[in-house]
Design a protein around this motif. Structure first.
Motif, PDB file in Angstrom:
ATOM      1  N   HIS A  97       0.806  -1.232   0.000  1.00 33.94           N
ATOM      2  CA  HIS A  97       0.000   0.000   0.000  1.00 33.94           C
ATOM      3  C   HIS A  97       0.831   1.271   0.000  1.00 33.94           C
ATOM      4  N   GLY A  98       2.161   1.136  -0.037  1.00 35.66           N
ATOM      5  CA  GLY A  98       2.982   2.342  -0.012  1.00 35.66           C
ATOM      6  C   GLY A  98       2.973   2.980   1.377  1.00 35.66           C
ATOM      7  N   MET A  99       3.416   4.234   1.431  1.00 33.70           N
ATOM      8  CA  MET A  99       3.526   4.906   2.728  1.00 33.70           C
ATOM      9  C   MET A  99       2.450   5.968   2.892  1.00 33.70           C
ATOM     10  N   GLY A 100       1.763   5.911   4.022  1.00 32.75           N
ATOM     11  CA  GLY A 100       0.829   6.968   4.375  1.00 32.75           C
ATOM     12  C   GLY A 100      -0.558   6.752   3.827  1.00 32.75           C
ATOM     13  N   ARG A 101      -1.487   7.572   4.343  1.00 32.40           N
ATOM     14  CA  ARG A 101      -2.881   7.279   4.038  1.00 32.40           C
ATOM     15  C   ARG A 101      -3.325   7.616   2.623  1.00 32.40           C
ATOM     16  N   PHE A 126      -5.754  -7.898   7.144  1.00 32.73           N
ATOM     17  CA  PHE A 126      -4.682  -7.648   8.112  1.00 32.73           C
ATOM     18  C   PHE A 126      -3.734  -6.613   7.543  1.00 32.73           C
ATOM     19  N   ARG A 127      -3.330  -5.665   8.366  1.00 37.57           N
ATOM     20  CA  ARG A 127      -2.178  -4.847   7.989  1.00 37.57           C
ATOM     21  C   ARG A 127      -0.993  -5.382   8.773  1.00 37.57           C
ATOM     22  N   VAL A 128       0.057  -5.761   8.050  1.00 31.74           N
ATOM     23  CA  VAL A 128       1.296  -6.220   8.693  1.00 31.74           C
ATOM     24  C   VAL A 128       2.347  -5.161   8.367  1.00 31.74           C
ATOM     25  N   GLY A 129       2.868  -4.493   9.397  1.00 33.05           N
ATOM     26  CA  GLY A 129       3.716  -3.350   9.086  1.00 33.05           C
ATOM     27  C   GLY A 129       4.832  -3.127  10.079  1.00 33.05           C
ATOM     28  N   THR A 130       5.463  -1.967   9.905  1.00 37.82           N
ATOM     29  CA  THR A 130       6.535  -1.521  10.803  1.00 37.82           C
ATOM     30  C   THR A 130       6.072  -0.241  11.484  1.00 37.82           C
ATOM     31  N   CYS A 131       6.737   0.099  12.573  1.00 41.67           N
ATOM     32  CA  CYS A 131       6.310   1.270  13.345  1.00 41.67           C
ATOM     33  C   CYS A 131       7.420   1.668  14.307  1.00 41.67           C
ATOM     34  N   ASP A 201       3.026  11.845   8.403  1.00 39.51           N
ATOM     35  CA  ASP A 201       4.414  12.189   8.125  1.00 39.51           C
ATOM     36  C   ASP A 201       5.271  11.383   9.082  1.00 39.51           C
ATOM     37  N   PHE A 202       6.487  11.080   8.668  1.00 42.81           N
ATOM     38  CA  PHE A 202       7.402  10.289   9.499  1.00 42.81           C
ATOM     39  C   PHE A 202       8.114  11.181  10.518  1.00 42.81           C
ATOM     40  N   TYR A 203       8.329  12.445  10.159  1.00 47.47           N
ATOM     41  CA  TYR A 203       9.175  13.311  10.984  1.00 47.47           C
ATOM     42  C   TYR A 203       8.347  14.175  11.945  1.00 47.47           C
ATOM     43  N   ILE A 236       3.554   4.020  16.815  1.00 52.00           N
ATOM     44  CA  ILE A 236       3.231   5.112  15.881  1.00 52.00           C
ATOM     45  C   ILE A 236       3.609   4.654  14.476  1.00 52.00           C
ATOM     46  N   GLU A 237       2.651   4.763  13.557  1.00 53.40           N
ATOM     47  CA  GLU A 237       2.940   4.451  12.155  1.00 53.40           C
ATOM     48  C   GLU A 237       2.098   5.388  11.287  1.00 53.40           C
ATOM     49  N   MET A 238       1.770   4.988  10.068  1.00 57.13           N
ATOM     50  CA  MET A 238       1.173   5.973   9.168  1.00 57.13           C
ATOM     51  C   MET A 238      -0.116   5.520   8.472  1.00 57.13           C
ATOM     52  N   GLU A 239      -0.650   4.351   8.809  1.00 63.50           N
ATOM     53  CA  GLU A 239      -1.811   3.875   8.033  1.00 63.50           C
ATOM     54  C   GLU A 239      -2.961   3.296   8.842  1.00 63.50           C
ATOM     55  N   ALA A 240      -2.778   3.023  10.144  1.00 67.31           N
ATOM     56  CA  ALA A 240      -3.823   2.269  10.868  1.00 67.31           C
ATOM     57  C   ALA A 240      -5.167   2.997  10.877  1.00 67.31           C
TER      58      ALA A 240
HETATM   59  C1  R2B Z   1       5.694   2.483   8.732  1.00 67.93           C
HETATM   60  O1  R2B Z   1       6.826   2.628   8.024  1.00 67.93           O
HETATM   61  C2  R2B Z   1       6.635   3.599   6.980  1.00 67.93           C
HETATM   62  C3  R2B Z   1       7.497   4.801   7.247  1.00 67.93           C
HETATM   63  O2  R2B Z   1       8.846   4.445   7.329  1.00 67.93           O
HETATM   64  C4  R2B Z   1       5.153   3.878   6.994  1.00 67.93           C
HETATM   65  O3  R2B Z   1       4.503   3.314   5.881  1.00 67.93           O
HETATM   66  C5  R2B Z   1       4.698   3.201   8.193  1.00 67.93           C
HETATM   67  O4  R2B Z   1       3.433   3.210   8.583  1.00 67.93           O
END
Ligand code: R2B
Ligand code: URA
Length: 299
Positions: A97-101, A126-131, A201-203, A236-240
């Motif tokens: 899904h790429g990054m962000g909403r 399911f969203r499987v991601g990093t944060c 945003d990440f920052y 904290i992440e960018m899509e939940a």
């Molecule tokens: C987690 O990692 C990405 C930013 O590095 C972003 O898609 C997110 O939610």
């Protein structure tokens, strides 16, 4: 959603269309036989990066004992023409899904229409991601109990026709609990349940001090992160928020599991080794694979 009901698309305009082109998936109702390609899907795993979703698909094939014939590469269904990577292994779809909403939202609209046109029933997402984690050892997995905006509200706001439209972020409690139940005391990582804050945003929106721009102090940052932590936010992440609001709007059950790459109460930069992060990123799908095995009645 009842397990036998088809996916409901709350848009009357779609019903009247003679063709629906799912542009960013490089699929369409006239160009592809969507029911025969996707009609048997029961689980959809979404995640940020195309390469990671290929690994998710390969992992699922192995975990669910699905053979990919020797010499046959796993097929990226978009054949490089789509914006997202799409893989299907048996009843599981893995899609990036790429990054962000904004990026996730486009994918979710087209995914829901794909499931609808294909006649899928009883699908779980399911969203499987990093944060980034709050107060957790990097490499821990957080299963989201509630998704919050950067205002720390459980709502997903969009500007539609010049008005702010707020949708509630609702995740299915049973699916989150069942996913938690897939964690094992023998796992080499901790799995915790907590609220997830999604930023655009990440920052700066994640309160980092290491972006190109920053006009707040370390004390300001810590006060914000501690306020979030006190409310039960553990990552904290960018899509939940987008995932929770849009899946709820089409009455699909969904759960979010993300691995933490850094403890944001201790720092901002992601400095773990590539090898560690590669292994950590497999952790959310380990839980999801166990969930799917259980739901398919596999031992
Ligand atoms: C987690 O990692 C990405 C930013 O590095 C972003 O898609 C997110 O939610
Ligand atoms: N992804 C994010 O959005 N934030 C982090 O801190 C790490 C990964």
């Amino acid at each position: 959603m009842a397990s036998g009901s088809p996916i409901h698309i709350p848009n009357p305009h779609v019903q009247g269309m003679t063709e629906d082109v799912l542009y960013h998936l490089a699929l369409g109702t006239n160009s592809h036989d969507l029911p025969s390609m996707f009609g048997d899907l029961k689980f959809v795993c979404v995640g940020g990066s195309p390469r990671r979703m290929e690994k998710v698909a390969l992992y699922m094939a192995d975990a669910l004992d699905i053979d990919i014939p020797t010499g046959m590469a796993l097929n990226n269904i978009g054949h490089g023409k789509a914006r997202y990577a799409i893989y299907k292994v048996g009843p599981v779809l893995a899609i990036s899904h790429g990054m962000g909403r904004p990026s996730m939202s486009i994918m979710m609209h087209e995914l829901f229409k794909l499931l609808h046109h294909a006649g899928c029933t009883g699908v779980t997402l399911f969203r499987v991601g990093t944060c980034g984690g709050l107060g957790l050892e990097p490499g821990s997995v957080v299963v989201t109990e509630e998704a919050l905006s950067p205002l720390l509200q459980p709502s997903y706001d969009q500007i539609i026709l010049g008005n702010v439209v707020s949708r509630p972020c609702v995740l299915d409690k049973d699916t989150a609990n069942d996913l938690m139940g897939c964690a094992s005391t023998e796992d080499e990582f901790a799995t915790v349940k907590g609220k997830t804050m999604s930023a655009d945003d990440f920052y700066e929106e994640q309160g980092r001090l290491d972006g190109a721009l920053c006009n707040y102090t370390e004390d300001d940052k810590m006060a914000y992160l501690k306020r979030a932590h006190d409310l039960g936010v553990r990552n904290i992440e960018m899509e939940a928020v987008c995932f929770a609001a849009l899946s709820h709007a089409v009455q699909l059950k969904g759960a979010v599991a993300c691995v933490t790459l850094v403890d944001r109460l201790k720092g901002d930069q992601i400095t773990s080794s590539a090898k560690d992060m590669e292994e950590w990123q497999m952790r959310p799908q380990k839980l999801v694979a166990r969930y799917i095995r259980k739901n398919l009645g596999l031992p």
